[in-house]
Write a protein that holds these residues in place. Structure first.
Motif, PDB file in Angstrom:
ATOM      1  N   ARG A  72     -10.591  -5.795  -3.536  1.00 25.89           N
ATOM      2  CA  ARG A  72     -10.865  -5.819  -2.094  1.00 25.89           C
ATOM      3  C   ARG A  72     -11.194  -7.237  -1.634  1.00 25.89           C
ATOM      4  O   ARG A  72     -10.760  -7.672  -0.559  1.00 25.89           O
ATOM      5  CB  ARG A  72     -12.003  -4.850  -1.756  1.00 25.89           C
ATOM      6  N   GLU A 104      -9.204  -9.272   1.194  1.00 28.07           N
ATOM      7  CA  GLU A 104      -9.865  -9.863   2.362  1.00 28.07           C
ATOM      8  C   GLU A 104      -9.552 -11.351   2.477  1.00 28.07           C
ATOM      9  O   GLU A 104      -9.381 -11.883   3.586  1.00 28.07           O
ATOM     10  CB  GLU A 104     -11.368  -9.618   2.275  1.00 28.07           C
ATOM     11  N   ALA A 144      -9.525  -4.325   8.823  1.00 25.37           N
ATOM     12  CA  ALA A 144      -9.831  -3.363   7.761  1.00 25.37           C
ATOM     13  C   ALA A 144      -8.595  -2.572   7.352  1.00 25.37           C
ATOM     14  O   ALA A 144      -8.385  -2.288   6.166  1.00 25.37           O
ATOM     15  CB  ALA A 144     -10.942  -2.411   8.218  1.00 25.37           C
ATOM     16  N   GLN A 145      -7.763  -2.206   8.331  1.00 24.27           N
ATOM     17  CA  GLN A 145      -6.527  -1.492   8.014  1.00 24.27           C
ATOM     18  C   GLN A 145      -5.589  -2.359   7.191  1.00 24.27           C
ATOM     19  O   GLN A 145      -4.944  -1.885   6.252  1.00 24.27           O
ATOM     20  CB  GLN A 145      -5.838  -1.038   9.308  1.00 24.27           C
ATOM     21  N   VAL A 181      -6.426  -4.798   5.145  1.00 21.95           N
ATOM     22  CA  VAL A 181      -6.976  -4.876   3.785  1.00 21.95           C
ATOM     23  C   VAL A 181      -6.587  -3.637   2.989  1.00 21.95           C
ATOM     24  O   VAL A 181      -6.137  -3.727   1.842  1.00 21.95           O
ATOM     25  CB  VAL A 181      -8.512  -5.049   3.833  1.00 21.95           C
ATOM     26  N   ASP A 182      -6.737  -2.475   3.599  1.00 24.87           N
ATOM     27  CA  ASP A 182      -6.397  -1.220   2.903  1.00 24.87           C
ATOM     28  C   ASP A 182      -4.903  -1.150   2.570  1.00 24.87           C
ATOM     29  O   ASP A 182      -4.517  -0.684   1.492  1.00 24.87           O
ATOM     30  CB  ASP A 182      -6.800  -0.023   3.756  1.00 24.87           C
ATOM     31  N   ILE A 229      -4.212  -3.443  -0.453  1.00 24.19           N
ATOM     32  CA  ILE A 229      -4.696  -2.891  -1.717  1.00 24.19           C
ATOM     33  C   ILE A 229      -3.773  -1.778  -2.202  1.00 24.19           C
ATOM     34  O   ILE A 229      -3.359  -1.754  -3.368  1.00 24.19           O
ATOM     35  CB  ILE A 229      -6.136  -2.375  -1.559  1.00 24.19           C
ATOM     36  N   ARG A 230      -3.440  -0.865  -1.307  1.00 26.70           N
ATOM     37  CA  ARG A 230      -2.672   0.309  -1.710  1.00 26.70           C
ATOM     38  C   ARG A 230      -1.212  -0.005  -1.999  1.00 26.70           C
ATOM     39  O   ARG A 230      -0.652   0.460  -3.001  1.00 26.70           O
ATOM     40  CB  ARG A 230      -2.756   1.373  -0.617  1.00 26.70           C
TER      41      ARG A 230
END
Length: 203
Positions: free
Chosen positions: A5, A9, A62-63, A65-66, A69-70
């Motif tokens: 994470r 970021e 935040a979206q 970042v997600d 990661i995914r």
């Protein structure tokens, strides 16, 4: 997961906010997430039935970042690579998709490993990258970063519209080159004179 994470970021911070540069094949982009990615993922954030630039603008940090990661770390299996490579390959995957893996695979082939250059992190790539890291523990990250920098220069050689990403208007290093060198030890950074020489053919 905290480490991943944090990397995501940092990538979002590096990418910056909303841009829609006509010279960028990625199109409208926000925090590094392109409109093409949002369409592929079906991210209709305003619910109007169409994924367009308004949805890109509406994307939150935040979206982003997600998503990274995914779909750019977990999806390509970057965690299976040696620790020394993960940050740079992850950052490059956000920037160039599966070409990030192809750059690594070509590097491994150049080092003598018999693997396919297919942009997929499979058993061959995992074994070869670990062997390369074990044989050159203090150098594999630099070798990848240099290969990545070479990729950017070569891309700009072929596509004049992309040269502004590799060379600033004043002739200095553009964002692509600076970004690649963030993952290379300072002793392997190009001097300004070397950069100017490398880009001299661009006019």
């Amino acid at each position: 997961m905290h480490y991943v994470r944090q990397l995501a970021e940092e990538i979002v911070a590096r990418e910056g906010g909303y841009v829609n540069d006509p010279d960028d094949p990625g199109g409208a982009t926000n925090f590094g997430v392109t409109i093409h990615t949002m369409r592929r993922l079906g991210l209709d954030l305003n619910g109007d039935g169409v994924v367009d630039a308004r949805d890109v603008r509406a994307l939150t940090r935040a979206q982003a970042v997600d998503i990274f990661i995914r779909h750019y770390f977990e999806g390509p299996r970057i965690a299976a690579l040696p620790d020394a490579l993960q940050a740079s390959v992850f950052d490059m995957y956000v920037n160039a998709g599966s070409n990030a893996v192809r750059i690594l695979q070509r590097l491994l082939v150049d080092m003598g490993y018999d693997i396919a250059v297919d942009g997929v992190i499979g058993p061959q790539t995992i074994r070869a990258s670990q062997a390369a890291a074990d044989s050159a523990p203090g150098h594999i990250a630099d070798a990848y970063g240099i290969a990545r920098r070479d990729y950017y220069y070569a891309l700009a050689d072929r596509r004049p519209a992309s040269r502004k990403y590799a060379r600033r208007r004043d002739g200095g290093k553009g964002g692509w080159i600076v970004r690649a060198e963030e993952f290379i030890a300072p002793r392997y950074h190009l001097s300004l004179a070397q950069h100017v020489e490398r880009t001299a053919s661009w006019g």
